[in-house]
Write a protein that holds these residues in place. Structure first.
Motif, PDB file in Angstrom:
ATOM      1  N   CYS A 115     -82.318 -25.999 -19.690  1.00  0.00           N
ATOM      2  CA  CYS A 115     -80.873 -25.776 -19.644  1.00  0.00           C
ATOM      3  C   CYS A 115     -80.283 -26.328 -18.349  1.00  0.00           C
TER       4      CYS A 115
ATOM      5  N   ARG B 181     -76.224 -21.457 -24.732  1.00  0.00           N
ATOM      6  CA  ARG B 181     -76.729 -22.379 -23.713  1.00  0.00           C
ATOM      7  C   ARG B 181     -77.985 -23.123 -24.151  1.00  0.00           C
ATOM      8  N   SER B 182     -78.354 -22.993 -25.403  1.00  0.00           N
ATOM      9  CA  SER B 182     -79.482 -23.774 -25.917  1.00  0.00           C
ATOM     10  C   SER B 182     -79.057 -25.160 -26.374  1.00  0.00           C
ATOM     11  N   GLY B 183     -77.806 -25.521 -26.099  1.00  0.00           N
ATOM     12  CA  GLY B 183     -77.368 -26.880 -26.367  1.00  0.00           C
ATOM     13  C   GLY B 183     -76.422 -27.000 -27.535  1.00  0.00           C
TER      14      GLY B 183
ATOM     15  N   THR C 109     -83.777 -33.626 -24.483  1.00  0.00           N
ATOM     16  CA  THR C 109     -84.520 -32.408 -24.803  1.00  0.00           C
ATOM     17  C   THR C 109     -85.173 -31.922 -23.526  1.00  0.00           C
TER      18      THR C 109
ATOM     19  N   GLY D 132     -80.110 -30.056 -18.585  1.00  0.00           N
ATOM     20  CA  GLY D 132     -79.098 -30.383 -19.580  1.00  0.00           C
ATOM     21  C   GLY D 132     -77.686 -30.272 -19.032  1.00  0.00           C
ATOM     22  N   THR D 133     -77.457 -29.279 -18.191  1.00  0.00           N
ATOM     23  CA  THR D 133     -76.148 -29.125 -17.555  1.00  0.00           C
ATOM     24  C   THR D 133     -75.833 -30.335 -16.678  1.00  0.00           C
TER      25      THR D 133
ATOM     26  N   THR E 296     -76.323 -35.231 -27.515  1.00  0.00           N
ATOM     27  CA  THR E 296     -77.087 -34.229 -28.255  1.00  0.00           C
ATOM     28  C   THR E 296     -78.022 -33.585 -27.248  1.00  0.00           C
ATOM     29  N   LEU E 297     -77.865 -32.286 -27.049  1.00  0.00           N
ATOM     30  CA  LEU E 297     -78.651 -31.549 -26.065  1.00  0.00           C
ATOM     31  C   LEU E 297     -79.444 -30.458 -26.772  1.00  0.00           C
ATOM     32  N   GLU E 298     -80.773 -30.584 -26.757  1.00  0.00           N
ATOM     33  CA  GLU E 298     -81.648 -29.530 -27.287  1.00  0.00           C
ATOM     34  C   GLU E 298     -82.335 -28.916 -26.088  1.00  0.00           C
ATOM     35  N   LEU E 299     -81.868 -27.729 -25.704  1.00  0.00           N
ATOM     36  CA  LEU E 299     -82.254 -27.133 -24.436  1.00  0.00           C
ATOM     37  C   LEU E 299     -83.167 -25.934 -24.643  1.00  0.00           C
TER      38      LEU E 299
END
Length: 468
Positions: A226, A445-447, A223, A229-230, A244-247
């Motif tokens: 962005c 792009r929010s994951g 979390t 996360g990338t 699991t990506l919460e961006l």
């Protein structure tokens, strides 16, 4: 001075070096956290891998009971941990602050403990039987941010444990103390190695990057921003880690012309300014119909003037400082730019230290940085629109897609418009009201991936199809 150790394999590990953690309200040093090396990370992963077979083999009802006990333990220590959160994160103890965060952590833990993923039979006839089984992945790596340090940690930890995985968690270097203490407390109820924590400010080693590439970790839950996360996704690619990506989010709210400005002002304010705007799913852009624009601006300014800001450890505060200098400088830059091109209705000038006043800005062009970028702080652009189609198009004109909201007296019409917004979650007449039984996550792009509920629990498993 508050100094805590890492928990690795059920033992308290001091680490070779430490780094200071500062109170954003005063700048004072709250305590020191261990500065992990790659060897510390390897030890934590090895401990988790060693504990995994036994934890995964527990009968499901025993693992559920163990997770329920963790929820109770959080409740027993809620005030202690809440004070730690306030000291290192800055949010107030009361209002929608640290006690609220601990209440949420306990609620999420309790609900997650009650979930299960039983075997499903999709065919059972003369041609054969086909079963679907959810199996744990192994070691889950958790990387958490500084805005809701304990609640987001619980969002990562509990579903991983409930599904039969073991965990290595790395909190933000801005807010490691509350997570170190929480993990130490939870370890009093867990077998050694099931839950481990390492902390780092990246001076000795980039622990987050190393977790993404580590061959002993089967999944990363991240979390944060962005951009980071990338990098996590790139690092995880060679080992094909589950993710699991919460961006980040740049959530839009749309106020329809039938609203009563006075009636919605409080909801709009807290939709935008919960945790001082330092929330991924907070409202970051507000689109208001021309017929109500000025009245909504006036109502928001009036409500904002009633909200006290100050040192969160002092009872009665509702907002605290921005957590760190880097984020403060970003908000200050965006607000300064907005002041040149728009009309500052409230705030605008930074206070002492990391305190930044609630800022409302109108009359900005559509390409203003305060509208286009995620501010992640106490500044809200209010944008006038003339037609709802214009508002929907503007709301969707973003690389992000975490949340959104529609405000109207006509709930059916608001729901129809909500369904047209490109975001993972959307609310009618509120914003950001997440629940432990409702899946949450982003698009664009929010994951990707979902947290919470059965869908979030399933994300912590591999699906196996058995043909009998």
């Amino acid at each position: 001075m508050l100094d805590f150790s890492m928990t690795i394999g059920g033992r308290q590990v001091a680490g070779r070096d430490v780094f200071a953690v500062h109170n954003p309200a005063s700048g004072a040093v709250v305590g020191h956290a261990p500065n992990a090396t790659l060897a510390d990370l390897d030890a934590a992963v090895a401990a988790a891998r060693a504990a995994f077979p036994g934890w995964a083999a527990l009968p499901d009802d025993q693992r559920a009971a163990a997770c329920a006990a963790l929820a109770g333990k959080l409740g027993e220590h809620a005030e202690e941990i809440a004070r730690l959160i306030t000291l290192e994160q800055g949010k107030p103890l009361g209002a929608l602050g640290s006690r609220f965060e601990m209440g949420g952590a306990q609620a999420w833990a309790g609900h997650t403990a009650s979930l299960s993923l039983p075997m499903a039979v999709i065919q059972d006839d003369s041609a054969g039987r086909i079963e679907l089984h959810h199996k744990p992945i192994g070691v889950v790596g958790s990387i958490t941010p500084w805005n809701w340090p304990v609640m987001i940690a619980i969002w990562h930890i509990l579903p991983a444990l409930r599904a039969g995985n073991c965990v290595v968690i790395k909190p933000s270097p801005y807010t490691p103390l509350s997570t170190l203490r929480t993990v130490a407390i939870l370890n009093t109820l867990l077998p050694p190695g099931v839950l481990n924590v390492v902390t780092s400010d990246d001076r000795l080693a980039n622990i987050g990057a190393a977790m993404a590439t580590h061959e002993g970790i089967g999944k990363i839950v991240f979390t944060g921003s962005c951009a980071t996360g990338t990098r996590v996704m790139q690092g995880a690619a060679p080992t094909m880690k589950r993710l699991t990506l919460e961006l980040g989010g740049n959530d839009a709210g749309i106020v329809l012309p039938d609203c009563d400005p006075a009636a919605i002002a409080e909801g709009l304010f807290w939709g935008a300014f919960i945790n001082n705007g330092q929330t991924c799913a907070a409202m970051k852009r507000l689109y208001v119909h021309d017929s109500l624009h000025d009245a909504v601006c006036d109502a928001l300014v009036a409500y904002a003037r009633t909200v006290p800001m100050g040192d969160g450890i002092v009872e009665g505060m509702a907002l605290g400082p921005i957590n760190n200098r880097m984020q403060f400088d970003k908000v200050a830059r965006l607000v300064a730019d907005a002041a040149r091109d728009g009309t500052v209705l409230l705030g605008g000038a930074p206070d002492d230290g990391l305190f930044f006043p609630v800022t409302l800005v109108a009359d900005l062009p559509a390409d203003a940085p305060l509208i286009v970028e995620e501010q992640f702080g106490p500044a809200l652009p209010i944008i006038r629109y003339h037609d709802v189609e214009e508002a929907v198009a503007a709301a969707n004109d973003s690389d992000n897609g975490l949340g959104g909201s529609v405000w109207s007296r006509d709930a059916d019409r608001a729901r129809d418009i909500a369904l047209r917004l490109d975001c993972g979650s959307v609310w009618v007449n509120r914003h950001g009201a997440i629940q432990p039984n409702a899946p949450f996550g982003g698009v664009k792009r929010s994951g990707f991936g979902r947290e919470f509920g059965e869908q979030g629990l399933a994300e912590m498993t591999e699906l196996q199809t058995v043909f009998c």
